[in-house]
Every structure is written in structure tokens, then in C-alpha cells.
Design an enzyme around this catalytic site. Structure first.
Site, PDB file in Angstrom:
ATOM      1  CE  LYS A   1      -7.140  -0.080   6.358  1.00  0.00           C
ATOM      2  NZ  LYS A   1      -8.587  -0.166   4.911  1.00  0.00           N
TER       3      LYS A   1
ATOM      4  CG  ASP B   1       0.808  -2.357   5.852  1.00  0.00           C
ATOM      5  OD1 ASP B   1       0.263  -2.168   7.074  1.00  0.00           O
ATOM      6  OD2 ASP B   1       0.531  -1.655   5.364  1.00  0.00           O
TER       7      ASP B   1
ATOM      8  CB  CYS C   1      -3.628   3.047  -1.309  1.00  0.00           C
ATOM      9  SG  CYS C   1      -4.516   4.719  -1.609  1.00  0.00           S
TER      10      CYS C   1
ATOM     11  CG  HIS D   1      -1.928   0.848   1.332  1.00  0.00           C
ATOM     12  ND1 HIS D   1      -1.810   2.670   1.238  1.00  0.00           N
ATOM     13  CD2 HIS D   1      -3.203   0.954   1.051  1.00  0.00           C
ATOM     14  CE1 HIS D   1      -3.058   3.052   1.678  1.00  0.00           C
ATOM     15  NE2 HIS D   1      -3.712   2.575   1.119  1.00  0.00           N
TER      16      HIS D   1
ATOM     17  CD  GLN E   1      -6.966  -5.072   3.975  1.00  0.00           C
ATOM     18  OE1 GLN E   1      -7.742  -5.307   4.735  1.00  0.00           O
ATOM     19  NE2 GLN E   1      -7.063  -3.235   3.915  1.00  0.00           N
TER      20      GLN E   1
END
Length: 406
Positions: free
Chosen positions: A223, A197, A363, A121, A200
Site C-alpha cells: 500500500k 492498524d 472487508c 477492516h 491506510q
């Protein structure tokens, strides 16, 4: 016991009609809906406990502070950090990753290298571009093989010159689940720091930062059923002690003199100014919901949905699916295109059927360029989605394809 119909009743927003159709929300990779408990906690805080934290001795301030720090402890347990000193509240994953990239500037030199993947991302790409630009370090990309991270390429790219390796746990486009622990082992063998990261992955699977053996781990509240504007950066305590703060002002100081200042202890050293108190407390409430439902149950449910819908998607002539072909190596994120149709047209047609999906470059422009496309449509699932939602998506895609074929 996991019961999706019971779970859905806790999400008021799902009980509505969009374009004369029942809402089917499949844009969970962008943001998730909020359960009643989170909404109630936000309301309760502002109606009963609204006060600034850490600064007052009156009752409201003490209650707010206690709730705020209790939420930090919930985060610590949820990701299995060693101490709350390793849990920093931020505005979200983007801020968290920017902080790490700014930390990196304090130690990077022109002889060093930063390794990321082509599936990142922009929030885990642009900050590293800027860090490389500021320090003269070299930014290197790891590419893909069959929708997965090419581990041979990764092993070749990580060298003794590598100072930071920053990789997404789950791709927000491909749904690819990356072997973070294995990557961390390779990074550490070369003396590099491992940054993850987790935007997700954290809402969908069990996270244990110690088992993953990462040095930094970032994720967002919105999220995982929490509010917008709140996120977390986990960092090993010894590393956080080493780095200087990014922002300066109230809360993060120990003593301020006319000529200089000193910083307070972790984690407040990095949390300048009035924090997102309500958001932090509501994030704790979202974690409570995730723990009550069971994160393992959520992952199993989403895997069941992926296994259910993928053969149906593959059966649609002219539909291209991006990412791993092995369902066990992907999360509930599915990017696709219909031949001859722009993803925005597909998303608009689906919206007319009450189905919310994302369309665009997500993104992740370097990834889409690598895949040979400018944009995709993307459906992403969460704990409140059903097989009926999957069936409706398939029906709508077929209907869209037939409509535009005339």
C-alpha cells in the site's frame, strides 16, 4: 519540489490504455503501483544478490543480509521506532494484527475487555473476535458520530477492565483520520495496550510511533509502493520480550535440544523460516522514494485533491458520500453510491472509461451494515493522481448516471 507529472513518469504501469481509454488508477486503498526504483531493486536482488540471510558466510549471503537489515533500519527511521529490535517483518498488516491478537491470548482472561471500532477492516476485527472467543474476554465496539469516531462512546467503553484497544488510524472506507494519540492516552490511563492498524495511514502521512504513543503499529508494503507479501509490525521492545513467538522453526531459535528449545533475540525471535528477503529490501526502496518525495508533500497533495473533488461529487444529484463532511478530518479515500445503481455496476461502467475504482464491502461488513448499505464504490488517491483524474471521474459518474436513467 513536488511535481505530479514528473512523479508519474516513474510508474510504468500508468502509461497504458484500458478499454480504449488512458488508465486512471483510483484503487490505491487496495494496493498502490510501483515506481521504477522498486522494480529495479527487485530485479537487482534476484540477478545479483539472491541468497538466504543470516545463515551463510559467503559473499552473496553477506550482501543479502546487509541489504535486508539495512531495510529494517530504514523502516525504523521512517516510523521513528527506538530500535530495529522493535521492527518485525511480516507478510502484511493482516499478519501483523493477527500476531498481536495471538499475543493478547497469552494474557487475556474472561474478566478482560477488548475495545475496537465499528469502522475496522476485517483484519482488525476477526482476530479480536477469535481472541475473545478463545479467552472469554468481552469484545466491545465504539460507534460513530457524523462519520467520525464517537469519542464520548470511546471514553465510556474503555474501562479499567480493558486490556487492548485496537483502532484503525485511517478508515479504508470512510477515510476518517482517527485521533490515535488521544485514544492511546485514554487507553493507557486505564492500563490498556494501544494497537494501531496503520495500513491506510503509513503511505500517506508522517508516522511517529513514539509521538502516537502506541504499543503496536501494523502496516503493509504494497500500500506504500512496495511489493505484496511484505509488512511490518512495530512493538515496544519490553512487550515483544514478554510475548512468546507465533511460529517456530529456523531463524528464530537460539538452541534446540531434544526436549525443548530456546529463542534468539529480537527481532528474529518472531521471524521463523526464510523471510521475504526481496520484498523487505524493495520495501526499503519504496521508503527511499517516499522520503525523496516527502511524506508531508504527499499528504498535502492528496488533501488538495480531496478539497478539489468533494464539491464536485456533492453536486451530483443522487450521489451519497460516506464519511466525514470536514475534509480536514479525512484522507484520500472516498466511498460513495449512486441512487438505484449497484456499486459493481458503477465500477464496471467506470472501468469502461478507463477508471479503476473498488466496489464491494471493502472487508468492512459490520461498518457497511451500520451505515445501512451492503456495498459502496470507492475511489482512493495517491501521489501520482491529478486533478485531471478527478475531473475524469466526475465526468464518468455523470455519464454513468445518465446512461442508467433511461
Amino acid at each position: 519540489m513536488f511535481n505530479v507529472e514528473t512523479i508519474r513518469k516513474d510508474f510504468p504501469i500508468l502509461d497504458q490504455v484500458v478499454n480504449d481509454e488512458p488508465l486512471i488508477y483510483l484503487d490505491n486503498a487496495a494496493t498502490t503501483q510501483k515506481p521504477k526504483k522498486v522494480l529495479d531493486v527487485l530485479r537487482h536482488y534476484y540477478e545479483n544478490d539472491n541468497a538466504n540471510v543470516h545463515r551463510g558466510v559467503h559473499t552473496l549471503a553477506e550482501r543479502a543480509t546487509a541489504e535486508y537489515e539495512a531495510s529494517r533500519e530504514k523502516v525504523r527511521r521512517f516510523i521513528n521506532a527506538n530500535s530495529t529490535r522493535e521492527v518485525l517483518f511480516t507478510r502484511g498488516t493482516t499478519t501483523s494484527l493477527n500476531w498481536v491478537a495471538h499475543f493478547a491470548r497469552q494474557i487475556l482472561s474472561a474478566d478482560d475487555e477488548i475495545v475496537i471500532s465499528i469502522m475496522e477492516h476485517h483484519s482488525n476485527l476477526v482476530p479480536w473476535q477469535e481472541a475473545a472467543k478463545a479467552t472469554g474476554a468481552t469484545l466491545k465496539f465504539v460507534y460513530l458520530k457524523d462519520g467520525l469516531l464517537d469519542m464520548d462512546d470511546l471514553r465510556a467503553k474503555i474501562t479499567d477492565k480493558t486490556k487492548f484497544v485496537s483502532i484503525t488510524h485511517v478508515s479504508n472506507v470512510l477515510g476518517t483520520i482517527n485521533p490515535v494519540r488521544e485514544i492511546a492516552k485514554i487507553a493507557h490511563e486505564h492500563g490498556a495496550y494501544m494497537v494501531v492498524d496503520g495500513a491506510q495511514s503509513t503511505p500517506h502521512m508522517k508516522i511517529d510511533v513514539q509521538a502516537l504513543d502506541c504499543d503496536f503499529f501494523a502496516f503493509s508494503g504494497h500500500k506504500m509502493m512496495g511489493p505484496t507479501g511484505i509488512g511490518v509490525l512495530y512493538g515496544r521492545e519490553n512487550l515483544l520480550k514478554r510475548f512468546e513467538p507465533i511460529e517456530f522453526g529456523g531463524e528464530m531459535i537460539d538452541f534446540v535440544y531434544e526436549s525443548h528449545s530456546t529463542w534468539t533475540e529480537l527481532p528474529w525471535k518472531f521471524e521463523a523460516g526464510t523471510p521475504n528477503i526481496a520484498g523487505s529490501i524493495a520495501l526499503g526502496a519504496a521508503i527511499d522514494v517516499l522520503c525523496d518525495v516527502g511524506i508531508e508533500n504527499i499528504q498535502a497533495h492528496e488533501q488538495e485533491l480531496v478539497d478539489y473533488i468533494m464539491p464536485k461529487l456533492r453536486a451530483i444529484d443522487g450521489l451519497t458520500i460516506y464519511g466525514p463532511t470536514d475534509n480536514t478530518k479525512r484522507a484520500g479515500v472516498i466511498a460513495f453510491n449512486l441512487d438505484g445503481l449497484h456499486p459493481h455496476d458503477v465500477a464496471t461502467a467506470l472501468d469502461m472509461e478507463g477508471i479503476a475504482v473498488r466496489a464491494g464491502h471493502h472487508c468492512a461488513q459490520p461498518l457497511l451494515s451500520y451505515l445501512g448499505t451492503a456495498a459502496t464504490a470507492r475511489a482512493s488517491f495517491y501521489l501520482y493522481n491529478t486533478k485531471a483524474d478527478c475531473d475524469k471521474l466526475i465526468e464518468a459518474l455523470i455519464k454513468t448516471k445518465e446512461f442508467f436513467s433511461f
